[in-house]
Design a protein around this motif. Structure first.
Motif, PDB file in Angstrom:
ATOM      1  N   VAL A 190     -40.186  67.168 -16.727  1.00 52.02           N
ATOM      2  CA  VAL A 190     -40.360  65.831 -16.105  1.00 52.02           C
ATOM      3  C   VAL A 190     -39.220  65.224 -14.898  1.00 52.02           C
ATOM      4  N   ALA A 191     -38.125  65.699 -15.296  1.00 57.59           N
ATOM      5  CA  ALA A 191     -36.803  65.354 -14.806  1.00 57.59           C
ATOM      6  C   ALA A 191     -36.761  65.952 -14.248  1.00 57.59           C
ATOM      7  N   PHE A 192     -36.432  66.970 -14.069  1.00 59.08           N
ATOM      8  CA  PHE A 192     -35.993  68.382 -12.546  1.00 59.08           C
ATOM      9  C   PHE A 192     -37.356  67.515 -11.872  1.00 59.08           C
ATOM     10  N   ILE A 193     -38.544  67.525 -12.342  1.00 55.52           N
ATOM     11  CA  ILE A 193     -39.386  67.650 -11.206  1.00 55.52           C
ATOM     12  C   ILE A 193     -39.316  66.410 -10.311  1.00 55.52           C
ATOM     13  N   VAL A 194     -38.634  64.956 -10.469  1.00 58.11           N
ATOM     14  CA  VAL A 194     -38.689  63.671 -10.587  1.00 58.11           C
ATOM     15  C   VAL A 194     -37.426  63.910  -9.719  1.00 58.11           C
ATOM     16  N   MET A 195     -36.365  64.880 -10.221  1.00 64.16           N
ATOM     17  CA  MET A 195     -34.844  64.887  -9.231  1.00 64.16           C
ATOM     18  C   MET A 195     -35.377  65.700  -7.827  1.00 64.16           C
ATOM     19  N   VAL A 196     -36.677  66.401  -7.605  1.00 62.97           N
ATOM     20  CA  VAL A 196     -36.788  67.359  -6.984  1.00 62.97           C
ATOM     21  C   VAL A 196     -37.086  66.286  -5.963  1.00 62.97           C
ATOM     22  N   VAL A 197     -38.448  65.879  -6.581  1.00 64.76           N
ATOM     23  CA  VAL A 197     -39.356  64.060  -5.632  1.00 64.76           C
ATOM     24  C   VAL A 197     -38.415  63.817  -4.787  1.00 64.76           C
ATOM     25  N   VAL A 198     -37.108  62.838  -5.987  1.00 65.18           N
ATOM     26  CA  VAL A 198     -36.257  61.737  -5.478  1.00 65.18           C
ATOM     27  C   VAL A 198     -35.073  62.860  -4.407  1.00 65.18           C
ATOM     28  N   MET A 199     -34.957  63.540  -4.421  1.00 61.84           N
ATOM     29  CA  MET A 199     -33.422  63.902  -4.144  1.00 61.84           C
ATOM     30  C   MET A 199     -33.040  63.197  -2.175  1.00 61.84           C
ATOM     31  N   GLY A 200     -34.058  63.228  -1.756  1.00 60.96           N
ATOM     32  CA  GLY A 200     -34.266  62.888  -0.666  1.00 60.96           C
ATOM     33  C   GLY A 200     -33.277  60.933  -0.363  1.00 60.96           C
ATOM     34  N   ALA A 201     -34.078  60.671  -1.099  1.00 53.83           N
ATOM     35  CA  ALA A 201     -32.917  59.115  -1.663  1.00 53.83           C
ATOM     36  C   ALA A 201     -32.138  58.877  -1.909  1.00 53.83           C
ATOM     37  N   ILE A 202     -31.971  60.110  -3.033  1.00 58.59           N
ATOM     38  CA  ILE A 202     -30.507  59.729  -3.734  1.00 58.59           C
ATOM     39  C   ILE A 202     -29.490  60.219  -2.962  1.00 58.59           C
ATOM     40  N   PHE A 203     -29.677  61.209  -2.191  1.00 57.87           N
ATOM     41  CA  PHE A 203     -28.759  60.654  -1.332  1.00 57.87           C
ATOM     42  C   PHE A 203     -28.268  60.392  -0.006  1.00 57.87           C
ATOM     43  N   ALA A 204     -29.516  60.101   0.607  1.00 68.15           N
ATOM     44  CA  ALA A 204     -29.453  58.778   1.186  1.00 68.15           C
ATOM     45  C   ALA A 204     -28.825  57.848   0.629  1.00 68.15           C
ATOM     46  N   GLN A 216     -28.823  52.915  -8.702  1.00 65.00           N
ATOM     47  CA  GLN A 216     -29.615  53.113  -7.527  1.00 65.00           C
ATOM     48  C   GLN A 216     -29.854  54.338  -7.541  1.00 65.00           C
ATOM     49  N   MET A 217     -28.969  55.413  -7.798  1.00 66.13           N
ATOM     50  CA  MET A 217     -29.408  56.462  -7.516  1.00 66.13           C
ATOM     51  C   MET A 217     -30.317  57.086  -8.748  1.00 66.13           C
ATOM     52  N   ALA A 218     -29.964  56.385 -10.403  1.00 67.49           N
ATOM     53  CA  ALA A 218     -30.611  57.041 -11.428  1.00 67.49           C
ATOM     54  C   ALA A 218     -31.363  56.592 -12.022  1.00 67.49           C
ATOM     55  N   MET A 219     -32.077  55.168 -11.049  1.00 69.41           N
ATOM     56  CA  MET A 219     -33.303  54.961 -11.394  1.00 69.41           C
ATOM     57  C   MET A 219     -34.773  55.668 -11.269  1.00 69.41           C
ATOM     58  N   PRO A 220     -34.820  56.461 -10.516  1.00 69.25           N
ATOM     59  CA  PRO A 220     -36.142  56.510 -10.274  1.00 69.25           C
ATOM     60  C   PRO A 220     -36.599  57.582 -11.335  1.00 69.25           C
ATOM     61  N   VAL A 221     -35.010  58.372 -11.891  1.00 64.28           N
ATOM     62  CA  VAL A 221     -35.544  59.356 -13.014  1.00 64.28           C
ATOM     63  C   VAL A 221     -35.368  59.179 -14.270  1.00 64.28           C
ATOM     64  N   VAL A 222     -34.124  57.293 -14.495  1.00 65.19           N
ATOM     65  CA  VAL A 222     -34.133  56.975 -15.116  1.00 65.19           C
ATOM     66  C   VAL A 222     -36.340  55.772 -16.168  1.00 65.19           C
ATOM     67  N   ALA A 223     -36.377  55.668 -15.121  1.00 66.59           N
ATOM     68  CA  ALA A 223     -37.425  54.799 -15.144  1.00 66.59           C
ATOM     69  C   ALA A 223     -38.939  55.884 -15.294  1.00 66.59           C
ATOM     70  N   VAL A 224     -38.733  56.670 -15.240  1.00 69.32           N
ATOM     71  CA  VAL A 224     -39.725  57.962 -15.574  1.00 69.32           C
ATOM     72  C   VAL A 224     -39.517  58.118 -16.951  1.00 69.32           C
ATOM     73  N   LEU A 225     -38.318  58.304 -17.360  1.00 71.30           N
ATOM     74  CA  LEU A 225     -38.109  59.558 -18.672  1.00 71.30           C
ATOM     75  C   LEU A 225     -38.157  58.104 -19.719  1.00 71.30           C
ATOM     76  N   PHE A 226     -38.778  56.784 -19.350  1.00 66.33           N
ATOM     77  CA  PHE A 226     -38.400  55.966 -19.859  1.00 66.33           C
ATOM     78  C   PHE A 226     -39.917  55.762 -20.569  1.00 66.33           C
ATOM     79  N   LEU A 227     -40.777  55.756 -19.427  1.00 65.28           N
ATOM     80  CA  LEU A 227     -42.014  56.221 -19.713  1.00 65.28           C
ATOM     81  C   LEU A 227     -42.534  57.249 -19.964  1.00 65.28           C
ATOM     82  N   VAL A 228     -42.181  57.694 -19.948  1.00 67.27           N
ATOM     83  CA  VAL A 228     -42.085  59.034 -20.571  1.00 67.27           C
ATOM     84  C   VAL A 228     -41.937  59.008 -22.475  1.00 67.27           C
TER      85      VAL A 228
END
Length: 258
Positions: free
Chosen positions: A221-235, A182-194
């Motif tokens: 792209v990974a760093f940008i996505v991590m910044v965007v979803v950091m709140g969700a990751i720490f939730a 769950q924590m890694a999926m947003p970044v992994v999914a975006v990088l898969f599209l990349v």
């Protein structure tokens, strides 16, 4: 003198459980903390717990040796249960690093001394800071304190034979991997599209060295996505802390048979 020896024997049992707990528990087991400080804190905490926990007087005999081994096993089991749950953060970082290409650049984990993923160590440091900010270390210490309500000092037998503890640990492993995903999926999914986009570019423009161009693009792209979803990751990390405390309690319940 005859009255002092049983009291010291009980204090030693408390020290064994607390010290073995500190060997594997996250945050307190970091190698960056000097060993003398950890031992001193464990002894101080054990001394305070000795006067607050109701314990019987024990004689030093053959049964006492079994109690020492049992206390060490209890402390290690509770600490290992907490460590297993928090390992989800490292696994999430490993999944992200694998997609980013950082899997070849590992760093030394100060807790275990082993090589760990770069992003995993980054997330782990922030998670430990969040744990301190939420006073989670107080709850961890409460866990070892209240363990004597589930597993008394004079109890020798632990419940390992019925398989309930093994089943619970296996379910905890599954939950840990699910939270890591769950924590890694947003970044992994975006990088898969990349990766898909880079593959299309490589097919349409063969002159481009896609490996040279794609690596910095994926990192950015990974760093940008991590910044965007950091709140969700720490939730999810907060949910992980709650699960860690429940896991410690359930392990104590299963070991004590209560």
């Amino acid at each position: 003198m005859e009255e002092i020896i049983p009291e010291l024997s009980v204090l030693l049992l408390v020290i064994v459980r607390v010290t073995s707990f500190f060997i594997v528990i996250p945050l307190f087991s970091h190698r960056t903390i000097p060993a003398m400080h950890r031992i001193g804190f464990a002894i101080l905490l054990s001394w305070m717990m000795y006067y607050t926990v109701e314990v019987p007087m024990l004689e030093i005999d053959g049964r006492y040796v079994l109690l020492v081994l049992k206390e060490a096993l209890v402390g290690l089991s509770i600490g290992l249960a907490a460590y297993i749950i928090l390992a989800a953060i490292q696994i999430a970082g490993a999944l992200i690093d694998f997609q980013m290409g950082f899997i070849i650049a590992n760093v030394i984990d100060p807790q275990t001394g082993a090589q760990t993923p770069l992003t995993g160590q980054y997330l782990n440091m922030f998670a430990l800071l969040l744990l301190l900010a939420l006073d989670g270390h107080h709850l961890i210490l409460d866990g070892i304190y209240y363990s004597y309500q589930y597993i008394p000092v004079d109890q020798i037998a632990l419940r390992f034979g019925d398989g309930s503890l093994a089943n619970y640990i296996s379910r905890a492993f599954g939950m840990m991997f699910m939270l890591a995903l769950q924590m890694a999926m947003p970044v992994v999914a975006v990088l898969f599209l990349v990766d898909v986009a880079l593959g299309i570019v490589a097919r349409t423009v063969p002159q481009i060295n896609i490996f040279v161009v794609g690596f910095p693009i994926k990192i950015a792209v990974a760093f940008i996505v991590m910044v965007v979803v950091m709140g969700a990751i720490f939730a999810v990390v907060e949910e992980l802390f709650e699960m860690m405390l429940y896991t410690m309690r359930d392990v104590m319940t299963l070991l004590g048979g209560t």
